[in-house]
Design an enzyme around this catalytic site. Structure first.
Site, PDB file in Angstrom:
ATOM      1  N   THR A 170       0.811  -1.179   0.032  1.00 34.94           N
ATOM      2  CA  THR A 170       0.097   0.053   0.075  1.00 34.94           C
ATOM      3  C   THR A 170       0.949   1.306   0.159  1.00 34.94           C
ATOM      4  O   THR A 170       0.294   2.469  -0.107  1.00 34.94           O
ATOM      5  CB  THR A 170      -0.914   0.254   1.109  1.00 34.94           C
ATOM      6  OG1 THR A 170      -0.057  -0.359   2.587  1.00 34.94           O
ATOM      7  CG2 THR A 170      -2.187  -0.903   0.852  1.00 34.94           C
ATOM      8  N   GLY A 171       2.153   1.146   0.166  1.00 36.30           N
ATOM      9  CA  GLY A 171       2.844   2.346  -0.137  1.00 36.30           C
ATOM     10  C   GLY A 171       3.610   2.830   1.337  1.00 36.30           C
ATOM     11  O   GLY A 171       4.020   3.999   1.240  1.00 36.30           O
ATOM     12  N   THR A 220       6.684   1.706   2.494  1.00 35.37           N
ATOM     13  CA  THR A 220       7.976   2.038   2.493  1.00 35.37           C
ATOM     14  C   THR A 220       8.105   3.120   1.608  1.00 35.37           C
ATOM     15  O   THR A 220       8.921   4.077   1.884  1.00 35.37           O
ATOM     16  CB  THR A 220       8.682   0.806   1.587  1.00 35.37           C
ATOM     17  OG1 THR A 220       8.163  -0.385   2.437  1.00 35.37           O
ATOM     18  CG2 THR A 220      10.146   0.916   1.766  1.00 35.37           C
ATOM     19  N   GLU A 224     -24.340  -1.682   2.201  1.00 40.54           N
ATOM     20  CA  GLU A 224     -23.796  -0.449   2.928  1.00 40.54           C
ATOM     21  C   GLU A 224     -24.536   0.934   2.888  1.00 40.54           C
ATOM     22  O   GLU A 224     -24.842   1.591   4.032  1.00 40.54           O
ATOM     23  CB  GLU A 224     -22.609  -0.276   2.437  1.00 40.54           C
ATOM     24  CG  GLU A 224     -21.588  -1.256   2.693  1.00 40.54           C
ATOM     25  CD  GLU A 224     -21.390  -1.824   3.919  1.00 40.54           C
ATOM     26  OE1 GLU A 224     -21.615  -1.148   4.917  1.00 40.54           O
ATOM     27  OE2 GLU A 224     -21.014  -3.203   4.062  1.00 40.54           O
TER      28      GLU A 224
HETATM   29  P1  ADP Z   1       4.547  -1.497   1.314  1.00 36.27           P
HETATM   30  O1  ADP Z   1       5.834  -1.058   2.067  1.00 36.27           O
HETATM   31  O2  ADP Z   1       3.291  -0.932   2.079  1.00 36.27           O
HETATM   32  O3  ADP Z   1       4.441  -2.905   1.307  1.00 36.27           O
HETATM   33  P2  ADP Z   1       5.833  -0.255  -0.782  1.00 36.27           P
HETATM   34  O4  ADP Z   1       5.798   0.988  -0.264  1.00 36.27           O
HETATM   35  O5  ADP Z   1       7.125  -1.118  -0.666  1.00 36.27           O
HETATM   36  O6  ADP Z   1       4.502  -1.034   0.055  1.00 36.27           O
HETATM   37  O7  ADP Z   1       5.101  -0.319  -2.298  1.00 36.27           O
HETATM   38  C1  ADP Z   1       5.814  -1.047  -3.319  1.00 36.27           C
HETATM   39  C2  ADP Z   1       5.681  -0.218  -4.699  1.00 36.27           C
HETATM   40  O8  ADP Z   1       4.439  -0.139  -5.152  1.00 36.27           O
HETATM   41  C3  ADP Z   1       6.256   1.211  -4.617  1.00 36.27           C
HETATM   42  O9  ADP Z   1       7.613   1.068  -4.820  1.00 36.27           O
HETATM   43  C4  ADP Z   1       5.502   1.770  -5.631  1.00 36.27           C
HETATM   44  O10 ADP Z   1       5.941   1.624  -7.034  1.00 36.27           O
HETATM   45  C5  ADP Z   1       4.115   0.976  -5.742  1.00 36.27           C
HETATM   46  N1  ADP Z   1       3.180   1.672  -4.558  1.00 36.27           N
HETATM   47  C6  ADP Z   1       2.786   1.405  -3.523  1.00 36.27           C
HETATM   48  N2  ADP Z   1       1.793   2.365  -2.978  1.00 36.27           N
HETATM   49  C7  ADP Z   1       1.956   3.369  -3.999  1.00 36.27           C
HETATM   50  C8  ADP Z   1       0.952   4.720  -3.944  1.00 36.27           C
HETATM   51  N3  ADP Z   1       0.278   4.903  -2.930  1.00 36.27           N
HETATM   52  N4  ADP Z   1       1.568   5.523  -4.766  1.00 36.27           N
HETATM   53  C9  ADP Z   1       2.240   5.103  -5.914  1.00 36.27           C
HETATM   54  N5  ADP Z   1       2.924   4.059  -5.895  1.00 36.27           N
HETATM   55  C10 ADP Z   1       2.531   3.154  -5.022  1.00 36.27           C
HETATM   56 ZN    ZN Z   2     -23.668  -4.799   7.267  1.00 38.15          ZN
END
Ligand code: ADP
Ligand code: ZN
Length: 611
Positions: free
Chosen positions: A190-191, A193, A410
């Site tokens: 979900t982003g 990192t 919902e």
């Molecule tokens: P997590 O740490 O939550 O498992 P990451 O940050 O490692 O996820 O995400 C992996 C890749 O997915 C990122 O390097 C990016 O390319 C893409 N990504 C994930 N979330 C986003 C977001 N919200 N916006 C843009 N790219 C995203």
């Molecule tokens: Zn319900």
């Protein structure tokens, strides 16, 4: 991981070589041995030139100047003979020879330990070259918040952290305490990192990262010392960010079962982390960002004030969010003019940011494989199938039909909650799957209540039933999706009847008290209630719920247009905030008003015509 194996191999080879060299040395330094009788014969024959005696052991030279060794069980009687035969005798204290033996025995040990030490050192414990590569990585390319899309709330909350890093004195000057730890919780991909890197990128500070799972396969003490080392390094370069990915791997609740060996190491590492977090002074701006998708299993010690006391949820993106993420990731690929990213966002419900990035990449590869000059919609379709079907997805893949059911469900909860008085305001609705739930209607209580009015409880039951009723009247179907709702509704009703004395038929009698769960009439029977009373209770519970059910049905049927409208919007938008819901309701009411006016006008006209 690979380098791991390499180091084990290095240590292993070093040990083998060590043992090998030692053996050669030992062989070269050990003379061939003679039997004792052979030795005695040679002594008697005057063939022995020298004898060096230590304890019972004898090293000597024979008449050919060949060294030999032997062992005498009876030195006392041997001595006179040696003297008689003019052998050059030297002696040595036993303890001294013991030392030599000791060293001899120790040597292979030393080699093994040496090899081990080299192994640990090169593994990154202190080796400088390791640091920059795997364990601690500074930003290569500056990632900024522009790279993070579709999760505006999380970004908003982290902006403050960026400001802390940029102007620490602004906050400490007023005596405020800069937060030390931020915990990002959310599904994989979900982003999280990305967000952590973006904080460092925005603030222009170094970024140190380490993953909890790195520690799992380590040896006792290594994890803890690496944590200390990381913090020392970070403090030197403050202000900066330390990112700890998968913190649940180390931060799991202490005592929660896992293999005994790993436990020790994990606890030591966790303790080191806590000590470090508590340890640094307020004038050092090091902010620790940790990520997890299991905040529930974390050791509560981690979440205490002054540690990871900021909890930020990073949700799966909704349709708008997915569009934004798709835009970011399709910047560097060539899309056909006919492609509407909107459409792709719509068909990728439940996808994480990482999966969307992967989708764009797969589509690009697909197009390239076919020798196209740009990516077409068909490439996205194939890529999507590959992602949703190929790998076993942890998150749920939902069908269009399920989405529709969820939307009505919902919407039903929400509308009932909005139309009835004395209810908690609806804060947000969503049909983005989350864990086991396909959708969610969030109601925030206005205040912390401790007592509830009967009206409130009745309406609560109706809201719970609203989901099921909406499915029934909106889509003319019944599903199993309302199990939890029905359980909760039944629970409340039983409490009203048996605990809170809110039933007219049964009167203000507490049939059982708190903490006793109700298991139907049979359980009540064992609680020395008469069968007749138990039946009465059952009947009363049922009739109360049924009454609520019919009234809910009536309410939603009356406002079925609103139900359809709300479900429609949810299907497109996936989430609705309180303000969105307000708008829909206002529109609906103003339309109703004009409709009513038109009806009034018609009635007036027909009345006039009658005259
Ligand atoms: P997590 O740490 O939550 O498992 P990451 O940050 O490692 O996820 O995400 C992996 C890749 O997915 C990122 O390097 C990016 O390319 C893409 N990504 C994930 N979330 C986003 C977001 N919200 N916006 C843009 N790219 C995203
Ligand atoms: Zn319900």
């Amino acid at each position: 991981m690979e380098s791991y194996i390499r180091y084990i191999a290095v240590a292993f080879v070093a040990t083998i070589i060590g043992i090998f060299i030692y053996n050669i040395w030992d062989i070269e330094n050990t003379a061939p041995s003679k039997s004792y009788s052979e030795f005695i014969t040679e002594v008697n024959a005057g063939h022995i030139k020298k004898a060096h005696i230590k304890g019972g052991e004898i090293e000597g030279l024979d008449r050919f100047d060949q060294p030999f060794t032997t062992y005498s069980p009876d030195i006392e009687n041997l001595m006179p003979k040696l003297i008689e035969k003019n052998v050059l005798i030297t002696t040595e204290k036993i303890s001294a020879s013991g030392l030599k033996d000791f060293i001899k025995n120790l040597l292979p040990m030393l080699f093994i330990l040496g090899g081990w030490y080299i192994f640990l050192k090169t593994k990154g414990e202190k080796g400088k070259f390791k640091k920059s590569k795997e364990i601690i990585q500074k930003n290569i390319r500056q990632i900024t918040f522009d790279d993070v899309a579709g999760i505006p709330e999380a970004k908003e909350e982290l902006l403050e952290i960026v400001d802390f890093l940029k102007n620490p004195t602004k906050y400490t000057g007023l005596g405020g305490r800069i937060p030390k730890g931020v915990l990002l919780q959310g599904a994989p991909g979900t982003g999280k990192t990305l967000l952590a890197k973006a904080i460092a990128g925005e603030a222009g500070t170094p970024f140190y990262s380490i993953s909890g799972s790195d520690f799992v396969e380590m040896y006792v003490g290594v994890g803890a010392s690496r944590v200390r080392e990381l913090f020392t390094e970070a403090k030197k370069n403050a202000p900066c960010i330390i990112f700890i990915d998968e913190i649940d791997a180390v931060g799991r609740q202490r005592g929660a079962g896992d293999a005994a060996g790993g436990q020790d190491e994990r606890e030591q590492t966790l303790n080191a982390l806590l000590v470090e977090m508590d340890g640094f002074q307020s004038d050092v701006t090091v902010i620790i960002v940790a990520a997890t998708n299991r905040p529930d299993i974390l050791d509560p010690a981690l979440l205490r004030a002054g540690r990871f006391d900021r909890l930020i949820t990073v949700p799966l993106p909704d349709v708008k969010g997915r569009l934004e993420i798709l835009k970011v990731h399709s910047k560097n690929v060539v899309l056909s003019k006919t492609i509407e990213l909107d459409d792709i966002a719509r068909i990728t419900s439940g996808f994480s940011g990482a999966e969307l990035a992967n989708l764009v990449n797969e589509a690009a590869l697909m197009a390239a494989r076919k020798g196209k000059s740009h990516i077409e919609m068909s490439d996205f379709d194939v890529a999507k199938d590959k992602i949703t079907m190929g790998i076993e997805r942890k998150s749920v893949v939902i069908t269009e039909k399920e989405r529709k059911t969820t939307a009505y469900h919902e919407a039903g909860h929400t509308i009932v909650a909005r139309l009835l008085p004395e209810t908690d305001p609806v804060h947000k609705i969503s049909i983005i799957p989350r864990g086991m739930a396909l959708g969610i209607t969030q109601q925030l209580p206005i205040d912390d209540r401790h007592t509830y009015s009967k009206q409130y409880l009745i309406n609560r039951i109706k809201i719970l039933l609203g989901g099921k009723v909406a499915e029934e009247i909106g889509l003319n179907q019944e599903t199993t999706g309302a199990v939890n709702d029905l359980n909760s509704a039944t629970d409340i009703t039983i409490k009203m009847v048996c605990e809170w004395g809110m039933s007219e038929k049964l009167g203000p009698v507490a049939y059982f008290t708190e903490n006793q769960s109700f298991l139907g009439a049979s359980a009540l029977k064992t609680k020395s209630l008469s069968e007749a009373t138990a039946k009465k209770i059952d009947d009363e519970v049922k009739s109360l719920i049924l009454k609520c059910y019919y009234e809910t049905k009536q309410l939603l049927t009356k406002h079925i247009k609103l139900l359809h409208r709300m479900a429609e919007i949810l299907l497109v938008q996936e989430t609705m905030e309180a303000e969105d819901i307000d708008i829909v309701f206002n529109c609906y009411y103003s339309k109703l008003e004009t409709e009513n006016k038109e009806i009034d006008v018609e009635i007036k006209q027909s009345k006039e015509e009658l005259k």
